[in-house]
Design a protein around this motif. Structure first.
Motif, PDB file in Angstrom:
ATOM      1  N   VAL A  62      46.744  31.143  40.313  1.00 41.55           N
ATOM      2  CA  VAL A  62      45.845  32.289  40.440  1.00 41.55           C
ATOM      3  C   VAL A  62      45.700  33.038  39.113  1.00 41.55           C
ATOM      4  O   VAL A  62      44.601  33.419  38.725  1.00 41.55           O
ATOM      5  N   TYR A  63      46.789  33.239  38.414  1.00 42.41           N
ATOM      6  CA  TYR A  63      46.769  34.008  37.176  1.00 42.41           C
ATOM      7  C   TYR A  63      45.843  33.378  36.133  1.00 42.41           C
ATOM      8  O   TYR A  63      44.978  34.043  35.571  1.00 42.41           O
ATOM      9  N   SER A  64      46.027  32.092  35.893  1.00 45.57           N
ATOM     10  CA  SER A  64      45.209  31.400  34.890  1.00 45.57           C
ATOM     11  C   SER A  64      43.751  31.342  35.307  1.00 45.57           C
ATOM     12  O   SER A  64      42.854  31.424  34.469  1.00 45.57           O
ATOM     13  N   GLU A  65      43.498  31.205  36.600  1.00 50.56           N
ATOM     14  CA  GLU A  65      42.124  31.165  37.087  1.00 50.56           C
ATOM     15  C   GLU A  65      41.443  32.513  36.883  1.00 50.56           C
ATOM     16  O   GLU A  65      40.293  32.565  36.431  1.00 50.56           O
ATOM     17  N   ILE A  66      42.117  33.600  37.197  1.00 48.90           N
ATOM     18  CA  ILE A  66      41.547  34.929  36.970  1.00 48.90           C
ATOM     19  C   ILE A  66      41.250  35.110  35.486  1.00 48.90           C
ATOM     20  O   ILE A  66      40.163  35.553  35.107  1.00 48.90           O
ATOM     21  N   LYS A  67      42.198  34.749  34.645  1.00 53.03           N
ATOM     22  CA  LYS A  67      41.994  34.895  33.203  1.00 53.03           C
ATOM     23  C   LYS A  67      40.809  34.053  32.736  1.00 53.03           C
ATOM     24  O   LYS A  67      39.947  34.540  31.996  1.00 53.03           O
ATOM     25  N   ALA A  68      40.727  32.812  33.168  1.00 53.28           N
ATOM     26  CA  ALA A  68      39.624  31.932  32.758  1.00 53.28           C
ATOM     27  C   ALA A  68      38.275  32.497  33.204  1.00 53.28           C
ATOM     28  O   ALA A  68      37.304  32.484  32.428  1.00 53.28           O
ATOM     29  N   LEU A  69      38.216  33.009  34.420  1.00 51.82           N
ATOM     30  CA  LEU A  69      36.961  33.575  34.925  1.00 51.82           C
ATOM     31  C   LEU A  69      36.558  34.829  34.151  1.00 51.82           C
ATOM     32  O   LEU A  69      35.374  35.035  33.852  1.00 51.82           O
ATOM     33  N   LEU A  70      37.521  35.654  33.798  1.00 54.58           N
ATOM     34  CA  LEU A  70      37.219  36.853  33.016  1.00 54.58           C
ATOM     35  C   LEU A  70      36.763  36.488  31.607  1.00 54.58           C
ATOM     36  O   LEU A  70      35.810  37.067  31.082  1.00 54.58           O
ATOM     37  N   VAL A  71      37.426  35.523  30.992  1.00 53.21           N
ATOM     38  CA  VAL A  71      37.039  35.070  29.652  1.00 53.21           C
ATOM     39  C   VAL A  71      35.634  34.466  29.693  1.00 53.21           C
ATOM     40  O   VAL A  71      34.812  34.709  28.804  1.00 53.21           O
ATOM     41  N   ASP A  72      35.330  33.700  30.729  1.00 51.70           N
ATOM     42  CA  ASP A  72      33.983  33.133  30.890  1.00 51.70           C
ATOM     43  C   ASP A  72      32.918  34.223  30.962  1.00 51.70           C
ATOM     44  O   ASP A  72      31.756  33.989  30.618  1.00 51.70           O
ATOM     45  N   ARG A  73      33.315  35.412  31.399  1.00 45.88           N
ATOM     46  CA  ARG A  73      32.368  36.531  31.512  1.00 45.88           C
ATOM     47  C   ARG A  73      32.348  37.401  30.252  1.00 45.88           C
ATOM     48  O   ARG A  73      31.793  38.489  30.249  1.00 45.88           O
ATOM     49  N   GLY A  74      32.996  36.931  29.205  1.00 45.17           N
ATOM     50  CA  GLY A  74      32.929  37.620  27.918  1.00 45.17           C
ATOM     51  C   GLY A  74      34.060  38.582  27.620  1.00 45.17           C
ATOM     52  O   GLY A  74      34.022  39.299  26.622  1.00 45.17           O
ATOM     53  N   ILE A  75      35.073  38.607  28.449  1.00 41.38           N
ATOM     54  CA  ILE A  75      36.214  39.486  28.200  1.00 41.38           C
ATOM     55  C   ILE A  75      37.192  38.760  27.277  1.00 41.38           C
ATOM     56  O   ILE A  75      37.585  37.628  27.551  1.00 41.38           O
ATOM     57  N   PRO A  76      37.576  39.382  26.168  1.00 41.26           N
ATOM     58  CA  PRO A  76      38.468  38.708  25.217  1.00 41.26           C
ATOM     59  C   PRO A  76      39.824  38.341  25.832  1.00 41.26           C
ATOM     60  O   PRO A  76      40.451  39.162  26.504  1.00 41.26           O
TER      61      PRO A  76
END
Length: 104
Positions: free
Chosen positions: A41-55
């Motif tokens: 879950v942690y890595s998926e949340i991070k990947a999705l946020l990064v995909d949306r432009g969050i550093p």
């Protein structure tokens, strides 16, 4: 449900840009894993946020702060607004320095 979480935290992130608002994201489903070890879950949340432009550098896992020095460094970064997302299991975060966060 995971996409709903990401939608909400992204919205709050964008609304809180001026004040560098920081969010705590709790998940008691597993712990962060290396990419080769399957879904978490942690890595998926991070990947999705990064995909949306969050550093990526603004997203931290409490699990990575595995020494007092790293915990103190993470707390300083969170309180300075350099880390805007702190992801943790509830048990981990309650004993972590910097939680509760300083409020301004």
């Amino acid at each position: 449900k995971l996409l709903q979480v990401v939608d909400n935290v992204e919205r709050i992130y964008r609304e809180g840009m001026e004040n560098k608002a920081t969010q705590m994201i709790f998940s008691d489903i597993g712990t962060p894993k290396k990419k080769d070890n399957g879904f978490d879950v942690y890595s998926e949340i991070k990947a999705l946020l990064v995909d949306r432009g969050i550093p990526s550098k603004e997203i931290a896992f409490v699990h990575d702060a595995n020494s007092d020095e790293k915990k103190n460094s993470l707390s300083r970064k969170v309180n300075a607004g350099e880390v805007r997302f702190k992801c943790s299991e509830q048990d981990e975060s309650s004993s972590s320095p910097g939680c509760p966060l300083e409020t301004k």
